[in-house]
Design a protein around this motif. Structure first.
Motif, mmCIF file in Angstrom:
data_model
loop_
_atom_site.group_PDB
_atom_site.id
_atom_site.type_symbol
_atom_site.label_atom_id
_atom_site.label_comp_id
_atom_site.label_asym_id
_atom_site.label_seq_id
_atom_site.Cartn_x
_atom_site.Cartn_y
_atom_site.Cartn_z
ATOM 1 N N LEU A 11 34.815 41.554 38.292
ATOM 2 C CA LEU A 11 35.901 42.422 37.837
ATOM 3 C C LEU A 11 35.420 43.853 37.726
ATOM 4 C CD1 LEU A 11 37.012 41.811 34.132
ATOM 5 C CD2 LEU A 11 34.716 41.531 34.925
ATOM 6 N N ASP A 12 36.371 44.798 37.883
ATOM 7 C CA ASP A 12 36.044 46.219 37.816
ATOM 8 C C ASP A 12 35.721 46.599 36.379
ATOM 9 O OD1 ASP A 12 36.566 46.310 40.466
ATOM 10 O OD2 ASP A 12 38.381 47.553 40.331
ATOM 11 N N SER A 13 34.980 47.697 36.258
ATOM 12 C CA SER A 13 34.542 48.103 34.924
ATOM 13 C C SER A 13 35.488 49.106 34.279
ATOM 14 C CB SER A 13 33.150 48.720 35.032
ATOM 15 O OG SER A 13 33.128 49.631 36.112
ATOM 16 N N ARG A 56 40.239 59.632 52.166
ATOM 17 C CA ARG A 56 39.270 59.573 53.264
ATOM 18 C C ARG A 56 38.451 58.284 53.193
ATOM 19 N NH1 ARG A 56 34.605 63.159 53.301
ATOM 20 N NH2 ARG A 56 33.543 62.515 55.194
ATOM 21 N N ARG A 57 38.047 57.935 51.978
ATOM 22 C CA ARG A 57 37.230 56.732 51.803
ATOM 23 C C ARG A 57 38.039 55.467 52.098
ATOM 24 N NH1 ARG A 57 33.107 55.813 46.738
ATOM 25 N NH2 ARG A 57 32.241 53.909 47.572
ATOM 26 N N LEU A 58 39.336 55.517 51.729
ATOM 27 C CA LEU A 58 40.198 54.358 52.001
ATOM 28 C C LEU A 58 40.376 54.154 53.503
ATOM 29 C CD1 LEU A 58 42.962 54.674 49.262
ATOM 30 C CD2 LEU A 58 41.270 52.863 49.489
ATOM 31 N N ARG A 64 20.435 54.219 44.425
ATOM 32 C CA ARG A 64 21.402 55.307 44.685
ATOM 33 C C ARG A 64 22.790 54.685 44.801
ATOM 34 N NH1 ARG A 64 23.145 54.830 49.958
ATOM 35 N NH2 ARG A 64 21.649 54.067 51.482
ATOM 36 N N ASN A 65 23.774 55.496 45.146
ATOM 37 C CA ASN A 65 25.123 54.973 45.330
ATOM 38 C C ASN A 65 25.233 54.310 46.710
ATOM 39 O OD1 ASN A 65 28.206 56.000 46.372
ATOM 40 N ND2 ASN A 65 28.048 54.783 44.542
ATOM 41 N N PHE A 66 25.419 52.974 46.710
ATOM 42 C CA PHE A 66 25.515 52.243 47.981
ATOM 43 C C PHE A 66 26.958 51.852 48.292
ATOM 44 C CE2 PHE A 66 21.043 51.712 47.076
ATOM 45 C CZ PHE A 66 20.448 51.704 48.328
ATOM 46 N N PHE A 116 51.120 56.867 50.228
ATOM 47 C CA PHE A 116 50.064 56.798 51.251
ATOM 48 C C PHE A 116 49.340 55.450 51.175
ATOM 49 C CE2 PHE A 116 45.529 57.164 52.154
ATOM 50 C CZ PHE A 116 45.558 57.607 53.462
ATOM 51 N N LYS A 117 48.959 55.055 49.958
ATOM 52 C CA LYS A 117 48.174 53.822 49.795
ATOM 53 C C LYS A 117 49.040 52.592 50.087
ATOM 54 C CE LYS A 117 44.625 51.965 46.802
ATOM 55 N NZ LYS A 117 44.007 51.965 45.492
ATOM 56 N N ARG A 118 50.305 52.665 49.625
ATOM 57 C CA ARG A 118 51.202 51.513 49.794
ATOM 58 C C ARG A 118 51.498 51.261 51.272
ATOM 59 N NH1 ARG A 118 54.778 53.043 45.965
ATOM 60 N NH2 ARG A 118 56.312 53.645 47.507
HETATM 61 N N1 UDP Z 1 32.563 51.377 42.203
HETATM 62 C C1 UDP Z 1 31.235 51.192 42.566
HETATM 63 N N2 UDP Z 1 30.713 52.011 43.531
HETATM 64 C C2 UDP Z 1 31.427 52.982 44.149
HETATM 65 C C3 UDP Z 1 32.782 53.134 43.781
HETATM 66 C C4 UDP Z 1 33.323 52.319 42.811
HETATM 67 O O1 UDP Z 1 30.559 50.321 42.028
HETATM 68 O O2 UDP Z 1 30.877 53.683 45.006
HETATM 69 C C5 UDP Z 1 33.138 50.526 41.140
HETATM 70 C C6 UDP Z 1 33.827 51.284 40.025
HETATM 71 O O3 UDP Z 1 32.933 51.657 39.015
HETATM 72 C C7 UDP Z 1 34.844 50.270 39.534
HETATM 73 C C8 UDP Z 1 35.212 49.504 40.799
HETATM 74 O O4 UDP Z 1 34.160 49.751 41.731
HETATM 75 O O5 UDP Z 1 34.280 49.358 38.607
HETATM 76 C C9 UDP Z 1 36.542 49.953 41.382
HETATM 77 O O6 UDP Z 1 36.509 51.352 41.604
HETATM 78 P P1 UDP Z 1 37.777 52.292 41.354
HETATM 79 O O7 UDP Z 1 38.379 51.985 40.034
HETATM 80 O O8 UDP Z 1 37.350 53.695 41.590
HETATM 81 O O9 UDP Z 1 38.743 51.809 42.541
HETATM 82 P P2 UDP Z 1 40.315 51.509 42.504
HETATM 83 O O10 UDP Z 1 40.605 50.724 41.261
HETATM 84 O O11 UDP Z 1 40.984 52.832 42.522
HETATM 85 O O12 UDP Z 1 40.553 50.727 43.752
#
Ligand code: UDP
Ligand code: MG
Length: 354
Positions: free
Chosen positions: A112-114, A229-231, A89-91, A150-152
């Protein structure tokens, strides 16, 4: 006697010389609903890794996606070197990263992010710094102009608070886009906590680190998964995991208020003795009652936040569950065993590759 003269064999051991040669490189990619982005990223990443190391693997972690991400990943596992871990599931990203790190076998591991925000071209610079002796090479945002106010502002506050008085410092602007030597990955896996605030853990383990400035690309498809909220939740998790100053603030607040109440009590007594005033001031009583009740609840809330974290830790549940483990990375010829952190649990045995 505590000190022992080194044996001749030890004394004669030559110091490591010359640049390190990278034999194997693992790349961990957490994915949550990123089907479209994977199609863009994987060809680029594969070509880049093949240029950088004779042996490489891509570990895709599907964090319980609801789109075609798992399907795309399964197709990609037919390509040699690509492995996919499908979580049950989503962890959350932090757990997905841990799943990938635990499965990685390379001498060095990049994350790295996808969503194409982290350019694979930068991996060459990472590896160059690693070869020169850095154990950690992390990308740090050159500026935050692209982010919301907000994020900055929130990020600036957060790092100011969390870096106060600690022995280690979390660099603002640094994220999960980084390369880590095998020794750093093993160190991270040895940390037993369930609250995986990774930015804090990277800083806590230390090691020789080099920052590489970069400007993140625009997300290719979709939107960020981190809502306000998640941040805030992530910030709280980091704050409670790496700082006790909120607890100390409660103590300081209690002390100041108690002293103020004592002073006011003394003043009232003196006024009564001097002038024989009757008790008056209902407004003062009601307002101070509400103020103190509010402060008490607030303090209780701060303490409860820490108690909640302790509860999470003592339950000792695994960080993630792997539903399916597909494809083969370096595992077949991997020199080192999996780290001993035992953070996750494979719920099903891996099926045959392909
Ligand atoms: N991601 C994940 N699980 C989550 C949320 C995000 O694996 O519950 C992955 C998402 O697919 C991406 C990376 O984490 O590859 C960064 O997420 P996102 O781009 O949403 O974050 P941001 O770049 O806005 O910080
Ligand atoms: Mg992103």
């Amino acid at each position: 006697m505590l000190f022992e003269t080194p044996t001749p064999a030890l004394a004669a051991a030559p110091p490591p010389a010359g640049p390190r040669v990278l034999r194997s490189l693992s790349c961990v990619v957490p994915c949550y609903n990123e089907a479209a982005n994977l199609e863009l990223l994987l060809p680029l990443l594969r070509a880049q890794l093949a240029r950088l190391a004779p042996q490489w693997e891509i570990i895709l972690v599907d964090d319980g996606s609801t789109d075609a991400t798992a399907q795309r990943m399964t197709e990609w596992t037919r390509t040699p070197g690509v492995r996919a871990l499908l979580l049950s599931r989503n962890f959350g990203k932090e757990a997905a990263l841990c799943a990938g790190l635990e499965a990685a076998h390379g001498d060095a591991v990049v994350m790295l992010d996808s969503d194409m925000q982290h350019p694979p071209a930068l991996l060459e610079t990472f590896v160059r710094h690693w070869s020169a002796g850095a154990d950690v090479v992390y990308a740090v945002r050159a500026h935050r102009d692209d982010e919301s106010t907000f994020k900055r502002v929130g990020t600036e506050w957060f790092y100011n608070l969390i870096n106060r008085g600690e022995r280690f410092r979390m660099p603002p602007g640094a994220g999960d886009f980084r390369l880590m030597d095998r020794c750093v990955v093993d160190a991270l896996m040895r940390l037993p906590e369930r609250n995986r605030f990774m930015k804090g853990l990277y800083a806590w383990v230390g090691f020789e680190s080099v920052a590489v400035p970069y400007v993140p690309e625009e997300r290719a498809h979709g939107t960020s998964h981190f809502s306000k909220r998640r941040l805030v939740g992530l910030g709280l998790a980091g704050l409670t995991a790496f700082s006790v100053w909120p607890l100390r603030t409660v103590i300081a607040m209690g002390t100041v208020l108690a002293l103020a109440a004592l002073g006011y009590g003394a003043y009232l007594t003196v006024m009564y003795l001097l002038h024989g005033h009757d008790v008056s001031g209902w407004t003062t009583i009601v307002v101070s009652l509400m103020l103190f009740a509010g402060i008490q609840l607030l303090s209780l809330g701060v303490v409860a936040e820490y108690v909640g974290r302790i509860y999470e830790e003592v339950k000792g549940r695994p960080l993630y569950l792997v539903k399916r483990d597909l494809g083969q990375g370096l595992a077949s010829g991997a020199p080192s065993g999996a780290p001993s952190g035992a953070q996750g649990v494979a719920a099903a045995p891996p099926p045959p590759p392909g």
